[in-house]
Design a protein around this motif. Structure first.
Motif, PDB file in Angstrom:
ATOM      1  N   ARG A   1       0.826  -1.205   0.000  1.00 22.92           N
ATOM      2  CA  ARG A   1       0.000   0.000   0.000  1.00 22.92           C
ATOM      3  C   ARG A   1       0.864   1.260   0.000  1.00 22.92           C
ATOM      4  O   ARG A   1       0.526   2.229  -0.623  1.00 22.92           O
ATOM      5  N   GLY A   2       1.925   1.237   0.756  1.00 26.92           N
ATOM      6  CA  GLY A   2       2.770   2.421   0.878  1.00 26.92           C
ATOM      7  C   GLY A   2       3.383   2.832  -0.446  1.00 26.92           C
ATOM      8  O   GLY A   2       3.470   4.009  -0.772  1.00 26.92           O
ATOM      9  N   SER A   3       3.832   1.840  -1.236  1.00 29.85           N
ATOM     10  CA  SER A   3       4.464   2.179  -2.512  1.00 29.85           C
ATOM     11  C   SER A   3       3.426   2.733  -3.491  1.00 29.85           C
ATOM     12  O   SER A   3       3.736   3.620  -4.292  1.00 29.85           O
ATOM     13  N   GLN A   4       2.208   2.240  -3.422  1.00 30.51           N
ATOM     14  CA  GLN A   4       1.134   2.755  -4.285  1.00 30.51           C
ATOM     15  C   GLN A   4       0.876   4.230  -3.976  1.00 30.51           C
ATOM     16  O   GLN A   4       0.716   5.055  -4.870  1.00 30.51           O
ATOM     17  N   ARG A   5       0.860   4.560  -2.697  1.00 26.64           N
ATOM     18  CA  ARG A   5       0.642   5.937  -2.270  1.00 26.64           C
ATOM     19  C   ARG A   5       1.755   6.844  -2.791  1.00 26.64           C
ATOM     20  O   ARG A   5       1.502   7.951  -3.272  1.00 26.64           O
ATOM     21  N   GLU A   6       2.984   6.368  -2.717  1.00 30.47           N
ATOM     22  CA  GLU A   6       4.117   7.151  -3.222  1.00 30.47           C
ATOM     23  C   GLU A   6       4.001   7.369  -4.725  1.00 30.47           C
ATOM     24  O   GLU A   6       4.237   8.465  -5.221  1.00 30.47           O
ATOM     25  N   ARG A   7       3.648   6.315  -5.455  1.00 33.70           N
ATOM     26  CA  ARG A   7       3.487   6.454  -6.912  1.00 33.70           C
ATOM     27  C   ARG A   7       2.385   7.443  -7.246  1.00 33.70           C
ATOM     28  O   ARG A   7       2.524   8.264  -8.157  1.00 33.70           O
ATOM     29  N   ASP A   8       1.296   7.388  -6.514  1.00 27.31           N
ATOM     30  CA  ASP A   8       0.197   8.325  -6.751  1.00 27.31           C
ATOM     31  C   ASP A   8       0.634   9.760  -6.495  1.00 27.31           C
ATOM     32  O   ASP A   8       0.274  10.668  -7.240  1.00 27.31           O
ATOM     33  N   ARG A   9       1.409   9.967  -5.447  1.00 26.45           N
ATOM     34  CA  ARG A   9       1.908  11.314  -5.155  1.00 26.45           C
ATOM     35  C   ARG A   9       2.807  11.816  -6.282  1.00 26.45           C
ATOM     36  O   ARG A   9       2.739  12.970  -6.675  1.00 26.45           O
ATOM     37  N   GLU A  10       3.674  10.931  -6.790  1.00 24.53           N
ATOM     38  CA  GLU A  10       4.567  11.321  -7.886  1.00 24.53           C
ATOM     39  C   GLU A  10       3.768  11.676  -9.136  1.00 24.53           C
ATOM     40  O   GLU A  10       4.059  12.654  -9.814  1.00 24.53           O
ATOM     41  N   ARG A  11       2.766  10.881  -9.429  1.00 19.99           N
ATOM     42  CA  ARG A  11       1.946  11.152 -10.616  1.00 19.99           C
ATOM     43  C   ARG A  11       1.183  12.467 -10.460  1.00 19.99           C
ATOM     44  O   ARG A  11       1.070  13.243 -11.398  1.00 19.99           O
ATOM     45  N   ALA A  12       0.663  12.717  -9.262  1.00 23.87           N
ATOM     46  CA  ALA A  12      -0.070  13.954  -9.019  1.00 23.87           C
ATOM     47  C   ALA A  12       0.859  15.155  -9.159  1.00 23.87           C
ATOM     48  O   ALA A  12       0.486  16.179  -9.729  1.00 23.87           O
ATOM     49  N   ALA A  13       2.078  15.040  -8.657  1.00 26.34           N
ATOM     50  CA  ALA A  13       3.043  16.129  -8.761  1.00 26.34           C
ATOM     51  C   ALA A  13       3.422  16.371 -10.219  1.00 26.34           C
ATOM     52  O   ALA A  13       3.633  17.508 -10.635  1.00 26.34           O
ATOM     53  N   ALA A  14       3.495  15.322 -11.009  1.00 25.90           N
ATOM     54  CA  ALA A  14       3.846  15.452 -12.424  1.00 25.90           C
ATOM     55  C   ALA A  14       2.726  16.135 -13.197  1.00 25.90           C
ATOM     56  O   ALA A  14       2.975  16.857 -14.159  1.00 25.90           O
ATOM     57  N   ARG A  15       1.490  15.918 -12.780  1.00 25.39           N
ATOM     58  CA  ARG A  15       0.340  16.510 -13.480  1.00 25.39           C
ATOM     59  C   ARG A  15       0.125  17.969 -13.101  1.00 25.39           C
ATOM     60  O   ARG A  15      -0.500  18.720 -13.836  1.00 25.39           O
ATOM     61  N   LYS A  16       0.612  18.365 -11.956  1.00 24.22           N
ATOM     62  CA  LYS A  16       0.304  19.683 -11.415  1.00 24.22           C
ATOM     63  C   LYS A  16       0.631  20.850 -12.346  1.00 24.22           C
ATOM     64  O   LYS A  16      -0.166  21.768 -12.467  1.00 24.22           O
ATOM     65  N   PRO A  17       1.783  20.882 -13.031  1.00 29.94           N
ATOM     66  CA  PRO A  17       2.076  22.030 -13.895  1.00 29.94           C
ATOM     67  C   PRO A  17       1.058  22.218 -15.026  1.00 29.94           C
ATOM     68  O   PRO A  17       0.895  23.320 -15.525  1.00 29.94           O
ATOM     69  N   ASN A  18       0.354  21.174 -15.406  1.00 26.77           N
ATOM     70  CA  ASN A  18      -0.619  21.273 -16.485  1.00 26.77           C
ATOM     71  C   ASN A  18      -1.959  21.825 -16.025  1.00 26.77           C
ATOM     72  O   ASN A  18      -2.825  22.103 -16.843  1.00 26.77           O
ATOM     73  N   ALA A  19      -2.127  21.968 -14.728  1.00 27.39           N
ATOM     74  CA  ALA A  19      -3.410  22.431 -14.193  1.00 27.39           C
ATOM     75  C   ALA A  19      -3.616  23.908 -14.521  1.00 27.39           C
ATOM     76  O   ALA A  19      -2.678  24.689 -14.585  1.00 27.39           O
ATOM     77  N   LYS A  20      -4.882  24.276 -14.746  1.00 29.39           N
ATOM     78  CA  LYS A  20      -5.212  25.680 -14.982  1.00 29.39           C
ATOM     79  C   LYS A  20      -5.025  26.450 -13.686  1.00 29.39           C
ATOM     80  O   LYS A  20      -5.222  25.931 -12.603  1.00 29.39           O
ATOM     81  N   GLY A  21      -4.707  27.695 -13.834  1.00 29.88           N
ATOM     82  CA  GLY A  21      -4.546  28.505 -12.644  1.00 29.88           C
ATOM     83  C   GLY A  21      -4.024  29.864 -13.039  1.00 29.88           C
ATOM     84  O   GLY A  21      -4.154  30.300 -14.175  1.00 29.88           O
ATOM     85  N   SER A  22      -3.406  30.544 -12.092  1.00 33.42           N
ATOM     86  CA  SER A  22      -2.898  31.874 -12.370  1.00 33.42           C
ATOM     87  C   SER A  22      -1.635  31.809 -13.228  1.00 33.42           C
ATOM     88  O   SER A  22      -1.131  32.848 -13.641  1.00 33.42           O
ATOM     89  N   GLN A  23      -1.122  30.640 -13.503  1.00 37.23           N
ATOM     90  CA  GLN A  23       0.073  30.507 -14.314  1.00 37.23           C
ATOM     91  C   GLN A  23      -0.259  30.276 -15.784  1.00 37.23           C
ATOM     92  O   GLN A  23       0.539  29.728 -16.523  1.00 37.23           O
ATOM     93  N   ASP A  24      -1.432  30.677 -16.238  1.00 33.00           N
ATOM     94  CA  ASP A  24      -1.817  30.433 -17.620  1.00 33.00           C
ATOM     95  C   ASP A  24      -1.303  31.514 -18.565  1.00 33.00           C
ATOM     96  O   ASP A  24      -1.608  31.497 -19.749  1.00 33.00           O
ATOM     97  N   GLY A  25      -0.522  32.464 -18.055  1.00 35.78           N
ATOM     98  CA  GLY A  25       0.093  33.473 -18.905  1.00 35.78           C
ATOM     99  C   GLY A  25      -0.842  34.592 -19.328  1.00 35.78           C
ATOM    100  O   GLY A  25      -0.518  35.347 -20.228  1.00 35.78           O
ATOM    101  N   LEU A  26      -1.973  34.729 -18.697  1.00 37.61           N
ATOM    102  CA  LEU A  26      -2.930  35.770 -19.057  1.00 37.61           C
ATOM    103  C   LEU A  26      -2.963  36.849 -17.978  1.00 37.61           C
ATOM    104  O   LEU A  26      -2.806  36.555 -16.799  1.00 37.61           O
ATOM    105  N   THR A  27      -3.221  38.047 -18.412  1.00 36.96           N
ATOM    106  CA  THR A  27      -3.434  39.116 -17.446  1.00 36.96           C
ATOM    107  C   THR A  27      -4.837  38.969 -16.880  1.00 36.96           C
ATOM    108  O   THR A  27      -5.680  38.288 -17.487  1.00 36.96           O
TER     109      THR A  27
END
Length: 69
Positions: A1-27
Motif C-alpha cells: 500500500r505504501g508504494s502505491q501511495r508514493e506512486r500516486d503522489r509522484e503522478r499527481a506532482a507530475a500533473r500539477k504544472p498542467n493544471a489551470k490557474g494563475s500561471q496560464d500566462g494571461l493578465t
C-alpha cells in the motif's frame, strides 16, 4: 500500500504544472474576457436546449422510460 501511495503522489506532482490557474500566462483583464466569453457561450447553449426542450425534443431521459428495473 505504501508504494502505491508514493506512486500516486509522484503522478499527481507530475500533473500539477498542467493544471489551470494563475500561471496560464494571461493578465487579469484577458482572463475576465475569456471567462465572459465562456459564460456567454454556456448561457446560449443552455437557452438553446431550453427552447428545444419546450418543443418536446429534450435529450434528458432521466425520468423517461416507464419500465421497471
Amino acid at each position: 500500500r505504501g508504494s502505491q501511495r508514493e506512486r500516486d503522489r509522484e503522478r499527481a506532482a507530475a500533473r500539477k504544472p498542467n493544471a489551470k490557474g494563475s500561471q496560464d500566462g494571461l493578465t487579469p483583464e484577458q482572463r475576465r474576457e475569456r471567462d465572459k466569453k465562456a459564460l456567454e457561450e454556456k448561457a446560449a447553449k443552455k437557452a438553446q436546449q431550453a427552447a428545444a426542450g419546450a418543443a418536446g425534443t429534450s435529450t434528458d431521459n432521466k425520468n423517461k422510460g416507464g419500465g421497471k428495473k
